[in-house]
Motif scaffolding. Structure first.
Motif, PDB file in Angstrom:
ATOM      1  N   ARG A  40       0.790  -1.076   0.172  1.00  0.00           N
ATOM      2  CA  ARG A  40       0.097  -0.071  -0.110  1.00  0.00           C
ATOM      3  C   ARG A  40       1.080   1.241   0.094  1.00  0.00           C
ATOM      4  NH1 ARG A  40      -5.556  -0.448   1.709  1.00  0.00           N
ATOM      5  NH2 ARG A  40      -6.052  -2.782   2.148  1.00  0.00           N
ATOM      6  N   ARG A 113       7.704  -7.016  -5.764  1.00  0.00           N
ATOM      7  CA  ARG A 113       7.675  -8.234  -4.518  1.00  0.00           C
ATOM      8  C   ARG A 113       9.054  -8.479  -4.091  1.00  0.00           C
ATOM      9  NH1 ARG A 113       2.846  -9.476  -4.276  1.00  0.00           N
ATOM     10  NH2 ARG A 113       3.437 -10.886  -2.724  1.00  0.00           N
ATOM     11  N   ASP A 135       1.672 -14.394   0.936  1.00  0.00           N
ATOM     12  CA  ASP A 135       2.470 -15.300   0.389  1.00  0.00           C
ATOM     13  C   ASP A 135       3.631 -15.371   1.396  1.00  0.00           C
ATOM     14  OD1 ASP A 135       3.540 -12.665   0.638  1.00  0.00           O
ATOM     15  OD2 ASP A 135       4.913 -13.178  -1.258  1.00  0.00           O
ATOM     16  N   ARG A 184      -9.788  -7.770  -6.531  1.00  0.00           N
ATOM     17  CA  ARG A 184      -8.439  -7.917  -5.865  1.00  0.00           C
ATOM     18  C   ARG A 184      -8.194  -9.495  -5.496  1.00  0.00           C
ATOM     19  NH1 ARG A 184      -8.617  -4.720  -0.636  1.00  0.00           N
ATOM     20  NH2 ARG A 184      -6.467  -5.419  -0.232  1.00  0.00           N
ATOM     21  N   ARG A 191      -1.862 -13.790 -10.220  1.00  0.00           N
ATOM     22  CA  ARG A 191      -0.489 -13.321 -10.714  1.00  0.00           C
ATOM     23  C   ARG A 191       0.496 -14.238 -11.000  1.00  0.00           C
ATOM     24  NH1 ARG A 191      -0.285 -10.468  -4.859  1.00  0.00           N
ATOM     25  NH2 ARG A 191       0.684 -12.201  -3.957  1.00  0.00           N
TER      26      ARG A 191
HETATM   27  O1   DC Z   1      -3.854  -7.221   2.986  1.00  0.00           O
HETATM   28  P1   DC Z   1      -4.087  -6.153   2.231  1.00  0.00           P
HETATM   29  O2   DC Z   1      -5.489  -5.726   1.731  1.00  0.00           O
HETATM   30  O3   DC Z   1      -3.385  -4.623   2.896  1.00  0.00           O
HETATM   31  O4   DC Z   1      -3.109  -6.092   0.974  1.00  0.00           O
HETATM   32  C1   DC Z   1      -3.183  -5.140   0.170  1.00  0.00           C
HETATM   33  C2   DC Z   1      -2.578  -5.613  -1.394  1.00  0.00           C
HETATM   34  O5   DC Z   1      -1.209  -6.091  -1.159  1.00  0.00           O
HETATM   35  C3   DC Z   1      -3.298  -6.912  -1.857  1.00  0.00           C
HETATM   36  O6   DC Z   1      -4.080  -6.539  -3.029  1.00  0.00           O
HETATM   37  C4   DC Z   1      -2.302  -8.040  -1.980  1.00  0.00           C
HETATM   38  C5   DC Z   1      -1.111  -7.686  -1.732  1.00  0.00           C
HETATM   39  N1   DC Z   1      -0.299  -8.291  -0.835  1.00  0.00           N
HETATM   40  C6   DC Z   1       0.561  -9.059  -1.377  1.00  0.00           C
HETATM   41  O7   DC Z   1       0.518  -9.357  -2.727  1.00  0.00           O
HETATM   42  N2   DC Z   1       1.340 -10.005  -0.694  1.00  0.00           N
HETATM   43  C7   DC Z   1       1.598  -9.709   0.788  1.00  0.00           C
HETATM   44  N3   DC Z   1       2.234 -10.336   1.382  1.00  0.00           N
HETATM   45  C8   DC Z   1       0.482  -8.686   1.300  1.00  0.00           C
HETATM   46  C9   DC Z   1      -0.118  -8.082   0.365  1.00  0.00           C
END
Ligand code: DC
Length: 224
Positions: A40, A113, A135, A184, A191
């Protein structure tokens, strides 16, 4: 059996991971780390700098150079932690609707990532941590001592998120919240890099018919 030191909680948007993780960390006196706030923060920073979210190179460069700090909460305004981007407190900014709408594509970029997961792993390996994300059990900390995959149906998760927004004094339309949750889910699960899925050794909990209290009791029992 000793209490697990590294606890990973994964699951889709609004499945109650943060509520559970925060409570569990409190009860064990562990660090609570919600990794979603890092994605975020990168999304907010990208929007703030006027970057096109589709410009992978620019967004990645921001993720690789920005200083993101996640610290214990400095204020009692409902926040689980402070989120700082280059020293500026952006905790509530990261909850904005435009961040919410753009965070999934940002988190699908491989090198975003890579940059964030290596920071998360370094913190997680110190132990005594409850780390929440998508993940954590599969990629960031596959050696976690306890892995929970918290699931719930999309309408149930949308309804929880909708109530949360209203409780914070915001305005929302349930159908739009549901569409956002579904979109989402779609991006996070499909992905190419570290998609959302349960680790093979995760305990899967479906929270549709469980209260937050019941979910917590289940997981606490698994820990102790
Ligand atoms: O949990 P959240 O809604 O705050 O996560 C926001 C976005 O971040 C969500 O669309 C997926 C991504 N995310 C991710 O890909 N891997 C993570 N470890 C945490 C969040």
């Amino acid at each position: 059996m000793p209490i697990p030191s590294i606890i990973a909680i994964d699951g889709p948007a609004a499945s109650g991971k943060s509520t559970l993780g925060r409570r569990l960390a409190d009860s064990l006196s562990y660090l609570f780390f919600d990794t979603g706030v890092m994605y975020r923060a990168v999304t907010w920073g990208s929007l703030q700098h006027g970057l096109e979210i589709s410009d992978e190179a620019a967004v990645t460069s921001l993720a690789e150079t920005a200083q993101i700090d996640v610290r214990p909460p400095s204020k009692e305004d409902g926040r689980a932690c402070d989120v700082l981007l280059d020293g500026v407190d952006i905790t509530w900014e990261t909850r904005r609707a435009d961040v919410e709408a753009n965070v999934s594509p940002v988190s699908a970029y491989r090198d975003v990532r890579k940059a964030l997961a290596s920071q998360q792993r370094r913190i997680g390996l110190r132990g005594r941590v409850v780390m929440v994300g998508r993940d954590i059990g599969t990629v960031v900390l596959p050696e976690a001592d306890l892995k929970i995959y918290l699931d719930a149906s999309a309408p149930e998760r949308a309804s929880r998120r909708y109530k949360e927004i209203l409780q914070r004094g915001g305005q929302a339309d349930y159908d739009q919240v549901l569409a956002g949750v579904r979109s989402r889910d779609e991006i996070d699960s499909n992905r190419a890099f570290s998609p959302l899925r349960a680790a093979e050794d995760a305990v899967i909990i479906d929270s549709d018919k469980l209260s937050a209290e019941e979910v917590f009791a289940k997981v606490e029992a698994l820990c102790r």
